[in-house]
Design an enzyme around this catalytic site. Structure first.
Site, short mmCIF file in Angstrom:
data_model
loop_
_atom_site.label_atom_id
_atom_site.label_comp_id
_atom_site.label_asym_id
_atom_site.label_seq_id
_atom_site.Cartn_x
_atom_site.Cartn_y
_atom_site.Cartn_z
N GLU A 119 -15.03 58.91 0.14
CA GLU A 119 -14.96 59.15 1.58
C GLU A 119 -14.12 58.07 2.25
OE1 GLU A 119 -18.98 58.28 3.22
OE2 GLU A 119 -19.71 58.80 1.23
N LYS A 121 -13.02 55.01 4.42
CA LYS A 121 -13.71 53.81 4.91
C LYS A 121 -13.29 53.62 6.36
CE LYS A 121 -14.89 49.07 3.70
NZ LYS A 121 -14.73 48.44 5.02
N ASP A 123 -12.86 52.19 10.00
CA ASP A 123 -12.77 50.84 10.54
C ASP A 123 -13.40 50.82 11.92
OD1 ASP A 123 -12.14 48.23 10.55
OD2 ASP A 123 -9.98 48.50 10.78
N TYR A 231 -22.74 58.14 7.45
CA TYR A 231 -22.33 58.13 6.05
C TYR A 231 -23.39 57.74 5.04
CZ TYR A 231 -21.19 53.25 7.30
OH TYR A 231 -21.23 51.97 7.76
N LYS A 320 -9.47 49.25 -1.09
CA LYS A 320 -8.77 48.91 0.16
C LYS A 320 -7.31 49.28 0.07
CE LYS A 320 -11.18 45.74 2.58
NZ LYS A 320 -11.40 45.69 4.00
N CYS A 414 12.68 45.60 39.10
CA CYS A 414 12.28 46.69 38.21
C CYS A 414 13.48 47.08 37.33
CB CYS A 414 11.83 47.88 39.04
SG CYS A 414 11.62 49.39 38.08
N CYS A 417 14.63 50.87 38.56
CA CYS A 417 15.21 51.20 39.87
C CYS A 417 15.73 49.98 40.63
CB CYS A 417 14.20 51.95 40.73
SG CYS A 417 12.81 50.95 41.26
N CYS A 432 6.42 47.43 39.71
CA CYS A 432 7.58 47.80 40.50
C CYS A 432 7.05 48.11 41.90
CB CYS A 432 8.23 49.03 39.89
SG CYS A 432 9.39 49.87 40.99
N CYS A 439 11.54 55.58 41.94
CA CYS A 439 11.77 54.92 40.65
C CYS A 439 11.77 55.96 39.51
CB CYS A 439 10.67 53.88 40.45
SG CYS A 439 10.78 53.05 38.86
S1 IVH Z 1 -21.45 52.88 2.83
C1 IVH Z 1 -23.86 49.61 0.96
N1 IVH Z 1 -19.51 54.38 3.72
O1 IVH Z 1 -17.86 49.30 5.35
C2 IVH Z 1 -23.10 50.74 1.48
N2 IVH Z 1 -19.64 52.14 4.46
O2 IVH Z 1 -17.87 46.75 3.72
C3 IVH Z 1 -22.29 50.38 2.65
N3 IVH Z 1 -17.92 51.54 6.10
O3 IVH Z 1 -20.60 47.64 6.70
C4 IVH Z 1 -22.15 51.47 3.55
N4 IVH Z 1 -16.95 53.49 6.15
O4 IVH Z 1 -19.52 49.37 8.11
C5 IVH Z 1 -20.08 53.16 3.74
N5 IVH Z 1 -17.87 55.84 4.45
C6 IVH Z 1 -18.44 54.63 4.47
C7 IVH Z 1 -17.95 53.58 5.28
C8 IVH Z 1 -18.57 52.34 5.24
C9 IVH Z 1 -16.95 52.26 6.64
C10 IVH Z 1 -18.16 50.12 6.41
C11 IVH Z 1 -19.58 49.79 6.78
C12 IVH Z 1 -19.99 48.62 5.94
C13 IVH Z 1 -18.68 48.16 5.41
C14 IVH Z 1 -18.89 47.62 4.04
#
Ligand code: IVH
Length: 681
Positions: A119, A121, A123, A231, A320, A414, A417, A432, A439
């Site tokens: 899935e 990750k 941010d 998640y 990552k 500006c 203009c 401006c 403008c």
């Molecule tokens: S699972 C122990 N699933 O990543 C399992 N985490 O570095 C951890 N995160 O603090 C959670 N997307 O904030 C999981 N699909 C996802 C995620 C996810 C983002 C973040 C989460 C966690 C950090 C871990």
């Protein structure tokens, strides 16, 4: 009062029915992205429920969709200890590291094999939600992993997070974990508005999400474009015993929780790598920031047997993506003029390849940001990009500053203009000084805003095309767009007769809009999506908004004096009023917005004046409560005044009230009155 009337069964039923319908439509809209109702139809149901709950306070319920905003501000957050710690993840950045992790899992799990989930990750900010008997009772930040903060009041304002789960067989108690984040498009719109308003923009979507959740006043959180992906299961009590991660997420979705559709179950390393590659290719189009892929052992019993070491589970890993960061050199700083005349500096960069694309520009937001970064022309900088958002300058590498580096100078005129620039009081932006119709840059940006996704959403009318339309004198305001003819369009660069027809069809389709979108599209300073929606809801039609005195604008929830003044100023300009008329004449229309019938409120039609010192209640609070009860609160006494509340030190206003024979009351009387209504007697 209302409680004396027994609440009939039909009313109870109607309230329940309305809540169910509203929750259903909220879920369609915010979780499934598949609305079935027009905004106005939704609003009508919502208003009916508001009115019902107001008249029959015993029908109120904490999980009613009407109760999402409006919790009093907190002085601090309560601590919450997590039943099970919120862990972090080990990282892998290469196929080899991933293979080593899989091998460790195999070694521990022995024979029999296992499947994995992949899935995105996300941010954002990790949170835990507790539902008891299906009701959201707690929301906590991760904190240090063991204990976080209770952010329930803030989380309740997020529309995609259900206040109650739907369905049968709800567990007695369940902890849902996930990530709260800001979608990129909403992030950009929010920042554009913040800059136009002379306010500080968010640094990036993740900081923005974190900052929004840390607000002690949940009304601020409510105005931020937050959403969530759920998640993982933090724990559950009751009969439900899921076996796998994908089963957990499917069950979440069926209860109305928002889950990521990009989840896939895979069997081996090649399939994992294939998923990673496909996701990385889609990364820019996802609409939210991700920094990799989370790979989990799918079977929950196997997860349990793998356990965790030093706060990291053995059963999951984060792959990552290569950072979307690189260094570049600032070749110049240009100044761009926005639709409200706000002038923003933009860094011109030595072309640099970052995260799959060549980047040549980075946003610098405002002069304060340049000062904060200590940025000079010629500097080597670290740039960062997220999705298809304009890249940001993350830091200046001052140790590598060349001797001929130059400071950035604020432009005196500006760049579009040539009118003088100005910096108003404590605003962070320079502007401006010319009005929009003088403008060209303001005009172009105003049009770009007008056709943007959250406004009239005209398909296929891109920035370059708008520049051409304005430069060639074909369009000078939004209404002109609807007068365009096919013959005019095909004269333009890169415009064939097919694309001209498509554009005309898109313009035709965009005419059918909603009142909140229309108000937002006008590009009034200080009026973002949320304010536009409040204004639409409050006034119900454009005529009433157009003619609203600043004072009555201030009666709108979340509209303070500055916003009210800006709206009032906007509609005081003849050309803006003419524009609204021209747009309507061109066929722009929207369904009626039902307003809460004003005479359903106890003080509707009354005008109150507060004078002298109020001792028990801040004046702003007294005013808010009176407005909530339907009264107008005015600053001056006239024959139309209904009541003057006079505290110690009251002077000329009190005298005038006495001369005019107006009802004068004390603060005590006021508190009495407010108490009567707010305690629901
Ligand atoms: S699972 C122990 N699933 O990543 C399992 N985490 O570095 C951890 N995160 O603090 C959670 N997307 O904030 C999981 N699909 C996802 C995620 C996810 C983002 C973040 C989460 C966690 C950090 C871990």
């Amino acid at each position: 009062m209302s409680q004396a009337t027994p609440t009939s069964e039909t009313l109870v039923q109607r309230a329940t029915e309305l809540r169910e319908q509203l929750n259903y439509h909220l879920h369609r809209y915010h979780v499934l992205d598949a609305p079935e109702l027009a905004d106005a139809e939704y609003d009508a149901l919502f208003d009916e429920l508001v009115a019902l709950e107001r008249e029959h306070p015993n029908l109120q319920s904490a999980s009613s969709p009407t109760q999402r905003v409006g919790a009093p501000a907190l002085s601090q957050f309560d601590k919450v200890t997590h039943a099970r710690p919120m862990l972090s993840l080990d990282k892998a950045t290469t196929a080899e590291e991933l293979e080593q992790w899989l091998q460790r899992c195999r070694n521990r799990l022995g024979e029999g094999g296992f499947t994995l989930t992949c899935e995105p990750k996300i941010d954002g900010v990790a949170v835990a939600l507790i539902y008891e008997q299906g009701e959201l009772t707690l929301a906590a930040t991760r904190g240090d992993g063991n204990a976080g903060e209770n952010i329930l009041a803030n989380v309740r304002t997020i529309s995609s997070i259900p206040l109650s789960l739907t369905g049968d067989d709800l567990p007695a108690k369940i902890e849902v974990r996930g990530e709260i984040y800001i979608p990129l498009e909403r992030f950009e719109a929010f920042n554009a508005q913040a800059i136009a308003n002379g306010e500080k923009p968010m640094v990036n979507p993740r900081n923005g999400a974190a900052g929004s959740l840390r607000q002690l006043d949940s009304k601020i959180t409510a105005s931020r474009p937050l959403t969530m992906f759920c998640y993982s299961l933090g724990g559950s009590e009751g009969a439900w015993q899921p076996k796998t991660q994908d089963e957990v997420l499917n069950q979440f979705a069926s209860w109305g929780l928002r889950t990521n559709p990009a989840l896939e179950v895979v069997e081996d390393l090649p399939q994992c790598l294939d998923y990673i590659e496909r996701l990385e290719q889609r990364r820019d189009g996802l609409g939210y920031e991700i920094d990799g892929v989370v790979i989990k052992v799918n079977d929950l019993a196997q997860q349990q047997s793998l356990g965790a070491v030093t706060r990291k589970p053995r059963w999951a890993i984060a792959y990552k993506f290569a950072a979307q960061e690189a260094t570049s050199v600032i070749e110049d700083v240009d100044f761009q003029v926005g639709r409200t005349g706000a002038i923003t500096p933009v860094a011109r960069l030595q072309p640099t390849f970052v995260g799959g694309v060549t980047v040549t520009n980075a946003t610098l937001h405002n002069m304060d940001e340049i000062a904060r970064l200590d940025l000079h022309i010629g500097d080597r900088v670290m740039i960062r990009r997220a999705g298809d958002v304009i890249p940001q300058v993350a830091a200046v590498i001052t140790s590598q500053r060349p001797s001929n580096a130059q400071a950035v100078v604020v432009p005196a005129v500006c760049p579009s203009c040539g009118s003088a620039t100005q910096r108003i009081d404590d605003e962070v932006v320079i502007r401006c000084s010319a009005p929009r119709d003088i403008c060209p840059a303001q005009r172009k940006e105003g049009l770009k805003h007008f056709v943007s996704r959250l406004a009239l959403d005209v398909d296929g009318l891109g920035d370059k095309l708008i520049d051409q339309l304005v430069d060639q004198g074909l369009v000078s305001n939004a209404a002109d767009l609807f007068l365009l003819q096919s013959e005019q369009l095909i004269e333009l660069e890169r415009m064939g007769s097919k694309s001209a027809d498509n554009l005309l069809a898109a313009l035709q389709a965009a005419k059918q809009t909603t009142l909140p979108r229309f108000i937002y599209a006008l590009g009034i300073r200080e009026v973002g999506e949320a304010t536009a929606a409040s204004l639409a809801q409050h006034f119900g039609d454009i005529e009433r908004l157009l003619n609203a005195p600043a004072e009555s604008l201030e009666q709108v929830p979340d509209v303070g004096p500055i916003v009210a003044a800006s709206i009032h100023h906007f509609f005081a300009q003849t050309q803006q009023r003419e524009l609204v008329t021209a747009l309507q004449q061109a066929g722009v229309r929207w369904p009626d917005v039902p307003v809460v019938e004003p005479d359903s409120l106890p003080l509707t039609g009354q005008t109150w004046v507060l004078t002298g010192t109020l001792e028990a209640l801040p004046r702003s609070e007294a005013k808010r409560q009176l407005v909530e009860l339907g009264a107008k609160v005015s600053g001056s006494v006239s024959a139309k005044t209904t009541v003057v509340v006079a505290g110690p030190g009251a002077g000329s206003k009190l005298e005038k009230a006495q001369t005019l024979g107006i009802d004068v009351q004390s603060e005590e009387d006021l508190l009495d009155l407010l108490g009567r209504y707010t305690s629901g007697e």
